[in-house]
Design a protein around this motif. Structure first.
Motif, mmCIF file in Angstrom:
data_model
loop_
_atom_site.group_PDB
_atom_site.id
_atom_site.type_symbol
_atom_site.label_atom_id
_atom_site.label_comp_id
_atom_site.label_asym_id
_atom_site.label_seq_id
_atom_site.Cartn_x
_atom_site.Cartn_y
_atom_site.Cartn_z
ATOM 1 N N TRP A 180 0.830 -1.211 0.000
ATOM 2 C CA TRP A 180 0.000 0.000 0.000
ATOM 3 C C TRP A 180 0.864 1.261 0.000
ATOM 4 N N LEU A 181 1.822 1.317 0.899
ATOM 5 C CA LEU A 181 2.668 2.508 1.015
ATOM 6 C C LEU A 181 3.533 2.710 -0.223
ATOM 7 N N ALA A 182 3.840 1.624 -0.929
ATOM 8 C CA ALA A 182 4.605 1.747 -2.170
ATOM 9 C C ALA A 182 3.750 2.334 -3.289
ATOM 10 N N TYR A 183 2.449 2.057 -3.248
ATOM 11 C CA TYR A 183 1.535 2.520 -4.300
ATOM 12 C C TYR A 183 0.907 3.876 -4.004
ATOM 13 N N ASP A 184 0.629 4.174 -2.733
ATOM 14 C CA ASP A 184 -0.200 5.331 -2.363
ATOM 15 C C ASP A 184 0.598 6.635 -2.412
ATOM 16 N N LYS A 185 0.125 7.572 -3.226
ATOM 17 C CA LYS A 185 0.793 8.870 -3.330
ATOM 18 C C LYS A 185 0.003 9.979 -2.627
ATOM 19 N N ASN A 233 -5.168 -5.381 -12.035
ATOM 20 C CA ASN A 233 -4.627 -4.041 -12.335
ATOM 21 C C ASN A 233 -4.438 -3.220 -11.069
ATOM 22 N N LEU A 234 -3.825 -3.815 -10.048
ATOM 23 C CA LEU A 234 -3.692 -3.132 -8.759
ATOM 24 C C LEU A 234 -2.549 -2.112 -8.733
ATOM 25 N N GLU A 235 -1.515 -2.352 -9.494
ATOM 26 C CA GLU A 235 -0.407 -1.396 -9.506
ATOM 27 C C GLU A 235 -0.787 -0.192 -10.361
ATOM 28 N N PRO A 236 -0.721 1.027 -9.803
ATOM 29 C CA PRO A 236 -1.141 2.206 -10.571
ATOM 30 C C PRO A 236 -0.362 2.358 -11.877
ATOM 31 N N TRP A 237 -1.089 2.655 -12.941
ATOM 32 C CA TRP A 237 -0.438 2.934 -14.211
ATOM 33 C C TRP A 237 0.380 4.220 -14.092
ATOM 34 N N PRO A 238 1.416 4.384 -14.922
ATOM 35 C CA PRO A 238 2.341 5.517 -14.760
ATOM 36 C C PRO A 238 1.682 6.885 -14.658
ATOM 37 N N GLN A 239 0.619 7.118 -15.429
ATOM 38 C CA GLN A 239 -0.003 8.455 -15.440
ATOM 39 C C GLN A 239 -1.310 8.522 -14.647
ATOM 40 N N ALA A 240 -1.638 7.440 -13.923
ATOM 41 C CA ALA A 240 -2.938 7.387 -13.255
ATOM 42 C C ALA A 240 -3.086 8.430 -12.157
ATOM 43 N N TRP A 241 -1.967 8.862 -11.564
ATOM 44 C CA TRP A 241 -2.037 9.863 -10.490
ATOM 45 C C TRP A 241 -2.031 11.299 -11.029
ATOM 46 N N ASP A 242 -1.739 11.451 -12.316
ATOM 47 C CA ASP A 242 -1.499 12.793 -12.869
ATOM 48 C C ASP A 242 -2.812 13.462 -13.285
ATOM 49 N N THR A 243 -3.522 14.011 -12.317
ATOM 50 C CA THR A 243 -4.805 14.655 -12.632
ATOM 51 C C THR A 243 -4.623 15.953 -13.409
ATOM 52 N N ALA A 301 -13.336 11.627 -8.984
ATOM 53 C CA ALA A 301 -13.729 11.714 -10.393
ATOM 54 C C ALA A 301 -12.536 12.116 -11.261
ATOM 55 N N SER A 302 -11.701 13.035 -10.774
ATOM 56 C CA SER A 302 -10.517 13.474 -11.523
ATOM 57 C C SER A 302 -9.515 12.334 -11.678
ATOM 58 N N LEU A 303 -9.333 11.555 -10.614
ATOM 59 C CA LEU A 303 -8.422 10.408 -10.683
ATOM 60 C C LEU A 303 -8.945 9.347 -11.650
ATOM 61 N N ALA A 304 -10.253 9.120 -11.629
ATOM 62 C CA ALA A 304 -10.835 8.172 -12.573
ATOM 63 C C ALA A 304 -10.612 8.643 -14.005
ATOM 64 N N ALA A 305 -10.781 9.949 -14.226
ATOM 65 C CA ALA A 305 -10.544 10.518 -15.560
ATOM 66 C C ALA A 305 -9.087 10.331 -15.975
ATOM 67 N N ALA A 306 -8.159 10.518 -15.025
ATOM 68 C CA ALA A 306 -6.731 10.362 -15.328
ATOM 69 C C ALA A 306 -6.417 8.928 -15.751
ATOM 70 N N ALA A 307 -7.017 7.960 -15.064
ATOM 71 C CA ALA A 307 -6.778 6.557 -15.411
ATOM 72 C C ALA A 307 -7.278 6.253 -16.825
ATOM 73 N N PHE A 308 -8.462 6.735 -17.154
ATOM 74 C CA PHE A 308 -9.013 6.487 -18.493
ATOM 75 C C PHE A 308 -8.194 7.186 -19.578
ATOM 76 N N THR A 323 -9.757 0.604 -9.009
ATOM 77 C CA THR A 323 -11.084 0.259 -9.528
ATOM 78 C C THR A 323 -11.246 0.727 -10.965
ATOM 79 N N THR A 324 -10.807 1.949 -11.249
ATOM 80 C CA THR A 324 -10.956 2.499 -12.600
ATOM 81 C C THR A 324 -10.072 1.760 -13.590
ATOM 82 N N GLN A 325 -8.881 1.386 -13.160
ATOM 83 C CA GLN A 325 -8.004 0.617 -14.048
ATOM 84 C C GLN A 325 -8.647 -0.718 -14.414
ATOM 85 N N GLY A 326 -9.247 -1.372 -13.418
ATOM 86 C CA GLY A 326 -9.934 -2.620 -13.693
ATOM 87 C C GLY A 326 -11.128 -2.422 -14.613
#
Length: 611
Positions: A20-25, A197-207, A119-126, A79-82
């Motif tokens: 969790w701590l490795a993934y959570d930004k 798809n639990l590991e965040p994609w590279p740009q998933a955090w970039d809102t 919602a912004s994070l979900a948009a970033a993942a898509f 969730t959005t990645q999945g």
């Protein structure tokens, strides 16, 4: 653990926290987890990490906070990645058609979570996968998302909302390309894709990048315009609306509804409803109510009644915080306020929708293509109306996902779906939204009220007329709160193994004889020749219906979104039987027997519905 944190005995928990701590930004949720580790708060950590939120047909709904069991930035991304991965499997044209994302006004400062942020994070993942996203630039009612899916021809929709849940909660509600909520097997497919798809994609955090992406569009103005244009087809008495002196109060209960209900009344040329000032603006703290759910009744409507009394208004309309439900109350001649049940409003709105349709379609043959729907735990008043008037009535499993998908099938086959409802104050008055919609229902109820007032008829009087013509349908519903799944399992298993005999159900309940039992958890239905239920079954949820020799029906079921065991009862009388007091007394006795015999011995482990 690393980073100088306390050592934890539970090896799996230790690894889950490291991951969790490795993934959570998000610095707030990460800090909350580190603080719990430092304190050695094992029980709290286990609650956060022991089990991932289950993605079901209602999507997700849980408290905001850290860990896989809560709604937070990381679980939203996962969730959005999945969901995105599953959509890529199902729709080869996903990158041409895209998705829509809406959100309500919920926020949780302690964890840094909010509906807008999610919602912004979900948009970033898509968008990081090249999927076009129609992201609303401001809060919207939930019905705007399924409307946008259908109107824009999109592959899917996401609404970030926990509806009427407590302020700590949030949710992730999903719609398919048909404009209705997902049904099996999509839930299992999405859940599996989330795990992959639990590991965040590279740009998933970039809102920031997502919000400036050419793939991002704002549908707010277009959908706002088209939605109100679409619901205007259900305005049939504009001349009466313009001249009506009826005064109506509206409350959005600190949610999103105020602006949109005002606009709906304007679209119908209705006099603007008086807004409850203390509740009209969104406030995620819901400061004036214990529960932001108008289904709870008078306690939520206290300020509305006070405003109505000051302004001389006779009717109160109330939406839940995401404006997909509608409650109505009316002042009686005695000066007391009557809060209509969801079933009573189903009778009123169903009668009104058919009356308006019939006026426009006088040919008798046309009625054969008309349908109304209701969930199986809702009143069968629409069935009684349908039998007399000649249209079709169907019941579905509980939840608008079933009614929305069935309505879509009927519409594709050239049928007219006038109305659908569930007893939990959910109404679909227009097929332009294949879900419950408290905004259009508010405007349509406003017009119905104005029309009846012009005829000097109150809502209560009209309801009595409906029951006198089609038969009284007396209902009584409530619930117990239970957080212990083992207690719930024990209660339902006891009912299925009555007298310690396997697959044997009670044959009587406190003197009331049971004539048939339908168990939609196991698929058993003793009223069918082969003992097999007609409606779909689900082993993951509890639901048993008992029919009694006096015509009474009682259903016990668990809630999909709240820690509740709900019970629903109804007693139907033939037209002409107007002994309401006797019917009510008989139903009260049945409910008392139900609680005494079917909820024992677990009752002392259950919390009754708060008053």
């Amino acid at each position: 653990m690393e980073n100088g944190l306390s050592t934890i005995v539970d090896v799996k928990l230790d690894q889950d926290i490291k991951t969790w701590l490795a993934y959570d930004k998000n610095p707030k949720t990460a800090a909350l987890v580190k603080a719990l580790v430092k304190e050695g708060a094992l029980e709290q950590l286990r609650r956060c990490f022991s089990s991932r939120m289950v993605f079901g047909t209602a999507g997700l709904r849980a408290a905001m906070g850290p860990g896989v069991s809560c709604m937070n930035d990381l679980t939203i991304i996962q969730t959005t990645q999945g969901f995105c991965g599953y959509l890529e499997q199902c729709f080869p044209d996903l990158k041409e058609r895209g998705v829509v994302i809406g959100y309500d006004a919920r926020a949780h400062p302690a964890s840094g979570g909010s509906s807008k942020r999610f919602a912004s994070l979900a948009a970033a993942a898509f968008t990081s996968r090249g999927v076009p996203v129609h992201l609303f630039s401001d809060i919207t009612p939930t019905p705007f998302v399924p409307f946008a899916v259908s109107h824009l021809g999109l592959c899917a929709g996401v609404m970030v909302t926990a509806s009427h849940n407590p302020k700590e909660d949030n949710g992730y509600k999903v719609y398919w390309d048909n404009g209705a909520q997902i049904v099996p097997p999509h839930d299992k497919g999405i859940a599996q894709a989330i795990e992959e798809n639990l590991e965040p994609w590279p740009q998933a955090w970039d809102t920031e990048e997502a919000l400036s992406s050419p793939l991002l569009k704002d549908p707010y103005q277009d959908i706002h315009k088209q939605y109100f244009k679409a619901i205007q087809q259900h305005c049939h008495h504009r001349d009466i609306n313009k001249s009506s002196e009826v005064k109506i109060v509206h409350t959005s209960v600190h949610g999103v509804g105020h602006t949109f209900v005002q606009a709906a009344f304007k679209a119908f040329d209705l006099r603007p409803p008086f807004a409850v000032e203390e509740q009209k603006d969104p406030d995620p703290e819901f400061p004036t109510v214990k529960y932001p759910n108008p289904e709870e009744g008078k306690g939520v409507l206290t300020l509305s009644f006070a405003l109505a009394d000051r302004e001389g208004a006779s009717v109160v309309l109330a939406n839940d915080p995401d404006a997909d439900r509608l409650a109505i109350a009316e002042k009686q001649k005695s000066g007391q306020w009557r809060v209509f049940t969801g079933n009573e409003l189903g009778a009123l709105l169903g009668w009104w929708m058919f009356r308006c349709w019939k006026k426009q379609n006088p040919e008798p043959a046309a009625v054969k293509s008309v349908y109304m729907l209701a969930s199986t735990v809702s009143s069968k008043i629409l069935r009684a109306i349908a039998l007399k008037e000649g249209f079709h009535f169907e019941e579905t499993l509980t939840g608008f996902k079933w009614m929305g998908n069935r309505a879509k099938e009927l519409l594709k086959n050239g049928k007219s779906v006038l109305f659908a409802f569930e007893e939990a104050i959910g109404y679909m008055c227009s097929p332009c939204v294949l879900d419950k919609d408290g905004v259009s229902a508010a405007a349509i109820a406003g017009e119905m009220t104005s029309y009846l007032a012009a005829e000097d008829i109150s809502l209560s009087q009209q309801l009595t007329s409906i029951y006198e013509e089609y038969g009284y349908h007396i209902t009584k519903n409530s619930y117990f709160i239970c957080h212990d799944q083992e207690v719930i399992r024990s209660l339902f298993q006891r009912l299925r193994n009555h007298g310690d005999q396997k697959d044997s159900y009670p044959s009587e309940c406190g003197g009331f004889s049971v004539t048939s039992v339908r168990d939609l958890t196991t698929g058993h239905d003793s009223s069918q020749p082969d003992n097999k239920a007609v409606l779909p079954t689900s082993s993951s949820s509890q639901m048993i219906t008992f029919s009694f020799s006096n015509g009474g029906v009682a259903t016990l079921r668990t809630s999909g979104t709240e820690p509740k065991i709900k019970y629903y009862t109804e007693l139907c009388a033939a037209p002409g039987n107007s002994d309401v007091e006797q019917l009510q007394k008989e139903l009260d006795n049945l409910v008392d027997a139900l609680v005494e015999h079917f909820f024992e011995p677990e009752k002392n482990k259950l919390q009754p519905k708060p008053e």
